[in-house]
Write a protein that holds these residues in place. Structure first.
Motif, short mmCIF file in Angstrom:
data_model
loop_
_atom_site.label_atom_id
_atom_site.label_comp_id
_atom_site.label_asym_id
_atom_site.label_seq_id
_atom_site.Cartn_x
_atom_site.Cartn_y
_atom_site.Cartn_z
N LEU A 256 0.90 -1.64 -0.22
CA LEU A 256 0.31 -0.21 -0.03
C LEU A 256 0.87 1.35 -0.19
CD1 LEU A 256 -2.59 -1.17 2.37
CD2 LEU A 256 -3.07 -0.93 -0.01
N ILE A 257 1.78 0.92 0.53
CA ILE A 257 2.91 2.49 1.13
C ILE A 257 3.30 2.86 -0.77
CG2 ILE A 257 5.11 2.82 1.86
CD1 ILE A 257 4.76 1.68 4.21
N ARG A 258 3.87 1.37 -1.07
CA ARG A 258 4.26 1.77 -2.66
C ARG A 258 2.64 2.05 -3.60
NH1 ARG A 258 6.91 -3.77 -1.24
NH2 ARG A 258 8.86 -4.21 -0.80
N LEU A 259 2.31 0.97 -3.19
CA LEU A 259 0.62 2.28 -4.00
C LEU A 259 0.63 3.98 -4.40
CD1 LEU A 259 -1.59 1.20 -6.11
CD2 LEU A 259 -2.86 0.77 -4.31
N GLU A 260 1.19 3.94 -3.52
CA GLU A 260 0.93 5.93 -3.13
C GLU A 260 1.79 6.21 -3.67
OE1 GLU A 260 -1.86 7.39 -2.08
OE2 GLU A 260 -2.79 6.04 -1.12
N GLY A 261 3.19 5.27 -3.95
CA GLY A 261 4.55 6.20 -5.36
C GLY A 261 5.36 6.63 -4.53
N SER A 262 5.79 5.64 -2.46
CA SER A 262 6.45 6.46 -2.01
C SER A 262 7.64 5.07 -2.19
CB SER A 262 6.10 5.98 -1.01
OG SER A 262 5.56 7.43 -0.13
N GLU A 263 8.95 5.75 -1.63
CA GLU A 263 9.97 4.81 -1.81
C GLU A 263 10.22 4.07 -0.27
OE1 GLU A 263 14.93 5.08 -1.34
OE2 GLU A 263 13.83 6.57 -1.86
N LEU A 264 9.99 2.64 -0.27
CA LEU A 264 10.12 1.45 0.59
C LEU A 264 11.19 0.82 0.84
CD1 LEU A 264 8.31 1.01 3.16
CD2 LEU A 264 7.80 -1.30 1.50
N ILE A 265 11.76 1.62 2.62
CA ILE A 265 12.79 0.36 2.55
C ILE A 265 12.92 0.15 4.74
CG2 ILE A 265 15.55 1.35 3.49
CD1 ILE A 265 15.70 3.90 2.65
N VAL A 266 12.92 -1.37 4.10
CA VAL A 266 12.72 -2.37 5.24
C VAL A 266 14.59 -2.72 5.70
CG1 VAL A 266 12.15 -4.37 5.51
CG2 VAL A 266 11.28 -3.45 4.02
N ARG A 267 13.95 -1.81 6.79
CA ARG A 267 15.11 -2.25 7.59
C ARG A 267 15.28 -2.58 9.49
NH1 ARG A 267 20.53 -0.34 6.14
NH2 ARG A 267 19.50 -0.95 4.35
N GLY A 268 15.69 -3.48 9.31
CA GLY A 268 15.62 -3.91 10.82
C GLY A 268 14.59 -5.02 11.59
N GLY A 269 14.88 -5.38 12.70
CA GLY A 269 13.45 -6.61 13.16
C GLY A 269 12.21 -5.61 13.40
N THR A 270 13.09 -4.50 14.54
CA THR A 270 11.41 -3.55 15.07
C THR A 270 12.18 -2.85 14.16
OG1 THR A 270 13.17 -2.54 16.42
CG2 THR A 270 12.41 -4.89 16.77
N TRP A 271 10.93 -1.72 14.79
CA TRP A 271 10.26 -0.16 14.37
C TRP A 271 11.26 0.36 15.25
CZ3 TRP A 271 9.36 3.87 17.51
CH2 TRP A 271 9.63 4.67 17.01
N ALA A 272 12.14 0.49 16.31
CA ALA A 272 12.99 1.49 16.99
C ALA A 272 14.53 1.23 16.07
CB ALA A 272 13.63 0.86 18.12
N GLU A 273 14.64 -0.09 15.00
CA GLU A 273 15.80 -0.27 14.13
C GLU A 273 15.69 1.12 13.06
OE1 GLU A 273 17.67 -4.05 14.53
OE2 GLU A 273 16.12 -4.51 15.51
N ALA A 274 13.97 0.25 12.43
CA ALA A 274 14.23 0.94 11.73
C ALA A 274 14.04 2.52 11.61
CB ALA A 274 12.48 0.74 10.97
N HIS A 275 13.79 3.43 12.82
CA HIS A 275 13.95 4.70 13.04
C HIS A 275 14.44 5.06 13.73
CE1 HIS A 275 12.37 8.18 15.33
NE2 HIS A 275 13.02 8.09 16.08
N GLU A 276 15.30 4.67 13.64
CA GLU A 276 17.30 4.63 13.91
C GLU A 276 17.97 5.21 12.60
OE1 GLU A 276 18.87 6.47 15.88
OE2 GLU A 276 16.81 5.92 17.56
N PHE A 277 17.07 4.12 11.27
CA PHE A 277 17.48 4.32 10.32
C PHE A 277 17.19 5.25 9.18
CE2 PHE A 277 18.32 2.86 5.36
CZ PHE A 277 19.09 3.03 5.51
N ALA A 278 15.38 5.62 9.63
CA ALA A 278 15.24 6.55 9.09
C ALA A 278 15.44 8.05 9.65
CB ALA A 278 13.68 6.43 9.39
N LEU A 279 16.04 8.11 10.91
CA LEU A 279 17.27 9.08 10.99
C LEU A 279 18.37 10.01 10.42
CD1 LEU A 279 15.95 9.56 15.37
CD2 LEU A 279 15.29 10.81 13.22
#
Length: 306
Positions: free
Chosen positions: A94-117
């Motif tokens: 669904l995120i890709r369908l909106e036209g956004s770039e999606l990156i999958v990183r880490g086993g938890t939201w906290a890890e994804a959050h750190e990478f996004a920052l």
């Protein structure tokens, strides 16, 4: 003009009959992105867009990222959404369908959050899924609509993950002169960082999220949600995954609306032995929604948990 829409506030006849009092549902599942997240994320994105940012970067377990992706498409701003491996494939699609770039990183939201920052550049705006005063202001419009459309509820029930919705609803109650309305903050067992934090009087970080309600998957609540516990009547309720899933299925049967188990948690609280709800003359439930589950997945969860 806002990115979110004004959602229906409807009386639930089945729930009202079961509880013997009016039960109202604020149908946030009707938001274009599928959840209440669009209110707060939309407010933040509109403000940052007006300030001239060139890109939105979001961390999310699913629904906040979907809201950010929707906002970016509507505003014509590129979006990068970073999600953990636990984010369902439906949410990713669904995120890709909106036209956004999606990156999958880490086993938890906290890890994804750190990478996004780590991706934030000088002309980017970071879109936090729950911990930002602008997001809380956006969520508060939910209460503005309730106040404009109907009588004051005796209590408000909502699900808590990181605490963004809770902070927004409490801000909305305060600015509408409803500071005396108690709030029932509901979590599932295994994603109950807020209940544990309130009980101990300090932020408690869960070692891991073990609930199927992954949208409640913040391991610790935001500080703003804990501050509100000192200023407003908030009652924490923890339900089982089984109760949350069954309540979501019942909503689908009775109101033809599909929501995630995280939203089912709030609905499940109606059947708990909670004195403040028993005493309330009427109840409003925030049907917060969630776009990352299918009806078949709910049935599969129910079979597994039975």
């Amino acid at each position: 003009m806002t990115l979110h829409i004004s959602t229906p506030f409807v009386q639930s006849q089945p729930n009202s009959r079961r509880l013997g009092k009016p039960v109202w549902l604020k149908m946030e599942a009707a938001q274009p992105s599928g959840s209440f997240k669009l209110r707060g994320v939309g407010a933040l994105c509109e403000a940052r867009h007006a300030a001239g940012v060139q890109r939105f970067v979001a961390s999310s377990g699913g629904n906040a990222g979907l809201a950010a992706a929707y906002c970016g498409r509507e505003l014509g701003v590129p979006v990068v959404v970073v999600v953990p491996e636990s984010t369902p494939s439906r949410a990713r699609d669904l995120i890709r369908l909106e036209g956004s770039e999606l990156i999958v990183r880490g086993g938890t939201w906290a890890e994804a959050h750190e990478f996004a920052l780590s991706l934030i550049g000088p002309r980017d705006a970071f879109v936090h899924p729950f911990d930002d005063p602008l997001i809380w202001q956006g969520h508060a419009t939910l209460v503005d609509e309730i106040a404009a459309s109907g009588p004051k509820p005796g209590a408000i029930v909502l699900a808590v993950g990181g605490g963004g919705l809770l902070c927004g609803v409490l801000e909305g109650l305060q600015r509408n002169g409803w500071s005396d309305v108690p709030v029932i903050a509901v979590e599932t067992d295994g994603a109950d960082c807020y209940a544990r934090s309130v009980a101990e009087g300090r932020p408690v970080e869960l070692a891991q999220i073990t609930s199927v309600a992954t949208s409640l998957g913040a391991r610790r609540p935001c500080d703003g949600a804990l501050r509100w516990a000192q200023r407003h009547e908030i009652h924490s309720v923890v339900v089982s995954d089984k109760q949350a899933v069954e309540a979501a299925i019942r909503l689908l049967d009775e109101h033809r609306v599909l929501v995630e188990p995280a939203c089912g948690a709030a609905l499940a609280a109606l059947d708990c032995d909670t004195p403040v709800l028993q005493a309330a003359s009427s109840i409003a439930v925030v049907v917060c929604g969630g776009a990352t589950v299918t009806a078949q997945q709910l049935l599969d969860f129910a079979a597994r948990l039975d």
